[in-house]
Every structure is written in structure tokens, then in C-alpha cells.
Design an enzyme around this catalytic site. Structure first.
Site, mmCIF file in Angstrom:
data_model
loop_
_atom_site.group_PDB
_atom_site.id
_atom_site.type_symbol
_atom_site.label_atom_id
_atom_site.label_comp_id
_atom_site.label_asym_id
_atom_site.label_seq_id
_atom_site.Cartn_x
_atom_site.Cartn_y
_atom_site.Cartn_z
ATOM 1 N N SER A 1 22.628 50.217 32.872
ATOM 2 C CA SER A 1 23.548 51.460 33.383
ATOM 3 C C SER A 1 22.581 52.122 34.335
ATOM 4 O O SER A 1 21.490 52.404 34.288
ATOM 5 C CB SER A 1 23.967 52.247 32.452
ATOM 6 O OG SER A 1 24.800 53.208 33.250
ATOM 7 N N TYR B 1 23.292 58.026 25.617
ATOM 8 C CA TYR B 1 23.606 56.737 26.081
ATOM 9 C C TYR B 1 22.501 56.266 27.296
ATOM 10 O O TYR B 1 21.930 55.342 27.169
ATOM 11 C CB TYR B 1 25.030 56.817 26.591
ATOM 12 C CG TYR B 1 25.564 55.642 27.507
ATOM 13 C CD1 TYR B 1 25.977 54.529 26.956
ATOM 14 C CD2 TYR B 1 25.547 55.704 28.805
ATOM 15 C CE1 TYR B 1 26.366 53.475 27.633
ATOM 16 C CE2 TYR B 1 25.984 54.655 29.538
ATOM 17 C CZ TYR B 1 26.367 53.610 29.153
ATOM 18 O OH TYR B 1 26.897 52.342 29.926
HETATM 19 P P1 NAP Z 1 34.503 48.098 27.445
HETATM 20 O O1 NAP Z 1 35.467 47.871 28.756
HETATM 21 O O2 NAP Z 1 34.626 49.580 26.641
HETATM 22 O O3 NAP Z 1 34.300 46.912 26.573
HETATM 23 C C1 NAP Z 1 33.628 46.878 25.680
HETATM 24 C C2 NAP Z 1 33.237 45.592 25.009
HETATM 25 O O4 NAP Z 1 32.362 45.584 24.078
HETATM 26 C C3 NAP Z 1 34.518 44.813 24.345
HETATM 27 O O5 NAP Z 1 34.610 43.762 24.442
HETATM 28 C C4 NAP Z 1 34.240 45.458 22.880
HETATM 29 O O6 NAP Z 1 34.851 44.478 21.806
HETATM 30 C C5 NAP Z 1 32.890 44.968 22.738
HETATM 31 N N1 NAP Z 1 31.945 45.668 21.840
HETATM 32 C C6 NAP Z 1 31.916 47.111 21.569
HETATM 33 N N2 NAP Z 1 31.246 47.253 20.437
HETATM 34 C C7 NAP Z 1 30.569 46.201 20.114
HETATM 35 C C8 NAP Z 1 29.850 45.699 18.861
HETATM 36 N N3 NAP Z 1 29.378 46.660 18.238
HETATM 37 N N4 NAP Z 1 29.555 44.503 18.776
HETATM 38 C C9 NAP Z 1 30.382 43.605 19.464
HETATM 39 N N5 NAP Z 1 31.172 43.740 20.561
HETATM 40 C C10 NAP Z 1 31.158 45.065 20.787
HETATM 41 O O7 NAP Z 1 32.908 48.201 27.980
HETATM 42 P P2 NAP Z 1 32.469 48.040 29.838
HETATM 43 O O8 NAP Z 1 32.936 48.934 30.633
HETATM 44 O O9 NAP Z 1 33.172 46.774 30.072
HETATM 45 O O10 NAP Z 1 31.097 47.940 29.236
HETATM 46 C C11 NAP Z 1 30.056 46.739 29.212
HETATM 47 C C12 NAP Z 1 28.750 47.121 29.215
HETATM 48 O O11 NAP Z 1 28.450 47.734 30.831
HETATM 49 C C13 NAP Z 1 27.999 48.234 28.321
HETATM 50 O O12 NAP Z 1 26.858 47.853 28.001
HETATM 51 C C14 NAP Z 1 28.225 49.422 29.213
HETATM 52 O O13 NAP Z 1 27.290 50.512 28.687
HETATM 53 C C15 NAP Z 1 27.663 49.111 30.540
HETATM 54 N N6 NAP Z 1 28.288 49.691 31.635
HETATM 55 C C16 NAP Z 1 29.407 50.165 32.013
HETATM 56 C C17 NAP Z 1 29.740 50.846 33.090
HETATM 57 C C18 NAP Z 1 31.172 51.351 33.312
HETATM 58 O O14 NAP Z 1 31.395 52.194 34.313
HETATM 59 N N7 NAP Z 1 32.169 50.486 32.688
HETATM 60 C C19 NAP Z 1 28.804 51.298 33.814
HETATM 61 C C20 NAP Z 1 27.562 51.175 33.359
HETATM 62 C C21 NAP Z 1 27.099 50.388 32.324
HETATM 63 P P3 NAP Z 1 36.516 44.489 21.363
HETATM 64 O O15 NAP Z 1 37.429 44.345 22.560
HETATM 65 O O16 NAP Z 1 36.769 43.604 20.507
HETATM 66 O O17 NAP Z 1 36.753 46.113 20.948
#
Ligand code: NAP
Length: 246
Positions: free
Chosen positions: A141, A155
């Protein structure tokens, strides 16, 4: 060459789901890991299969060592030797200053975002070293360098640790023919913001982003796909920032 077989954690929704779809279009077979939302996992798996790829879904908590071992065992048994890992499953907990964070939240964020990435990288390191090839992408991130004061410094700390993992592991595994890179997204429009208690965050912070908007999950998936592709054959140990200039 046989088709790449790639494990994507958190593949059911958001960045992980976009990555599964993009990798399927690029010719990967997919092992989609998720923790709870089976309907979302099946929706993504259906799209992956429609693109002509094989797809196995596995419900697994990446912070649980036995679940991670079962995930990789299932991948190998059902699709074959794993050649790619996208470490993506991550959580933030509620927004707020560190002084107000609960111990339970701190522990969960560290266990999923750091210990989970380590469990998956360790298993991939063992399997890919034996295979003599492979590529890992750790989704980090922009928070790793911004620090995210008042929002989630814990985080941000796990994401900085992720970047250290990427650099160190790339040096350990380079001689075995395994590449390790990271992608550091900025604010991306996914469900993670609602989960942290601020569903309007992508719109609210847009004016602070040089490109004037939040990113789309497909814009992160493209970077992940490139790092896994033969075009990145000489790229290892790098963290690619995809943040609209943030
Ligand atoms: P999201 O939309 O909240 O989706 C989270 C995903 O992770 C879902 O598929 C969830 O599964 C799964 N998950 C959560 N905890 C888990 C665990 N303990 N074991 C296995 N699966 C798990 O998240 P996102 O925004 O796509 O983020 C994905 C990554 O990008 C993360 O590492 C986040 O820190 C990083 N990131 C995101 C952003 C942003 O602005 N969105 C920015 C920077 C970095 P379920 O569907 O089954 O709940």
C-alpha cells in the site's frame, strides 16, 4: 510452456477479484482463496472460467498456518505445481488513531497482513524453489510510506513490513529462479473502505490525489499481471507504486 498456475489470496472481491479476471484473460489458471464471502468467490470463479481458465476456490484464513498449507496442497492436487502467488488478502480494521485502537484489531491486522503474507510466501518459497521457477507479487500500500496518521498507522506498518519482505525474499529466491515483487496501490475503489467505516472515502479523498480520482481495481490488476508476466523476467525486488501520484 504449460499454463501458469497462480494462487490469488482475497480473490473473491476488490483488487483480488480484478486480478483473478485479468490473469485468466492472460492465460493463467487460478486458485482463488477467500475467507467468508462464498457468493462473491463463486461469481469471480465463474468469470474466470468464462475466460477459458481453470479455477478452484478455497475457503481459507491466510493468518492460519494449517489453512495456508491446505490452500497450497489443494492447488497442487487439483491444478498442478503452483508457479505464481498474489499475496493480496488484507484488512485495516476501523479508521482512527492508534490511541483508540483495540488490541484485538491490532492483532488481527498484523496476523492477516503480515503473518498471513509470511505463511503464503514461505510455502511458495518451498514449492517454487523445488520447481526452479515462479513469481510472487505482494500487494502492499502507499500507506507504507505515507504512514496514514489518524487513520491506521498499524496497517501502514504492516505494509512497510511487506515491502521489506519483498526486498529480502527477492534476494533469497533470485538464485533459485523465483522473482518477488510488490505493488503499492493508493486509494482504490473497493469494499475495504466501507469495512473500515468510511464508504465514501474514495470520493472524499479524490482532491488530494494528483490524478484527481481514486483508482479502479483493474488498474492494480494490470500492474500485478505485468509483474507476473515474461515481460518482467528481469524485474525482482521492486515495489511498483500505483497510486495516481499519491
Ligand atoms: P476488499 O475489497 O476488502 O477485499 C478483501 C479480500 O480479502 C476479500 O476477498 C476477502 O475475502 C479477503 N480476505 C480478508 N481477510 C482474509 C483472510 N484472513 N484470509 C483470506 N482472505 C481474506 O480489499 P481490497 O481493497 O481489494 O484490498 C486488497 C489488498 O489491497 C489488501 O492487501 C489491501 O491492504 C490492499 N490495498 C487496498 C487499497 C484500497 O484502497 N482498496 C489501497 C492500498 C492497498 P471474502 O470476500 O471471503 O471476505
Amino acid at each position: 510452456m504449460s499454463r501458469p498456475i497462480t494462487v490469488v489470496t482475497g480473490g473473491s472481491r476488490g483488487i483480488g477479484a480484478a486480478t483473478c479476471r485479468r490473469l485468466a484473460a492472460d492465460g493463467h489458471d487460478i486458485v482463488l482463496a477467500h475467507i467468508a464471502n462464498s457468493a462473491a468467490a463463486e461469481e469471480t470463479a465463474t468469470a474466470v472460467r468464462a475466460a477459458g481458465a481453470r479455477c478452484v476456490t478455497v475457503r481459507a484464513d491466510t493468518s492460519d498456518e494449517a489453512d495456508v498449507e491446505r490452500l497450497f496442497d489443494t492447488a497442487a492436487a487439483e491444478l498442478g505445481p503452483v508457479t505464481g502467488l498474489v499475496n493480496n488478502a488484507g484488512v485495516t480494521g476501523p479508521l482512527g488513531g492508534l490511541a483508540d485502537a483495540t488490541t484485538e484489531n491490532l492483532r488481527r491486522v498484523v496476523e492477516v497482513n503480515l503473518l498471513g503474507y509470511l505463511f503464503c510466501c514461505r510455502r511458495a518459497a518451498r514449492d517454487m524453489t523445488a520447481l526452479g521457477r515462479g513469481a510472487i507479487v505482494n500487494v502492499s500500500s502507499a500507506a507504507a510510506t505515507l504512514g496514514s496518521p489518524g487513520e491506521y498507522v498499524h496497517y501502514a506498518a504492516t505494509k512497510a513490513a511487506t515491502d521489506a519482505l519483498t526486498v529480502g525474499l527477492s534476494k533469497e529466491l533470485g538464485p533459485a529462479g523465483v522473482r518477488v515483487n510488490g505493488v503499492a496501490p493508493g486509494v482504490i475503489d473497493t469494499g475495504i473502505h466501507a469495512a473500515m467505516g468510511d464508504p465514501d472515502r474514495p470520493v472524499r479523498v479524490a482532491s488530494r490525489i494528483p490524478l484527481g480520482r481514486a483508482g479502479e481495481p483493474t488498474e492494480i490488476a494490470g500492474a500485478v499481471a505485468w509483474l507476473l508476466s515474461p515481460d518482467a523476467s528481469y524485474t525482482t525486488g521492486t515495489v511498483m507504486r500505483v497510486s495516481g501520484g499519491l
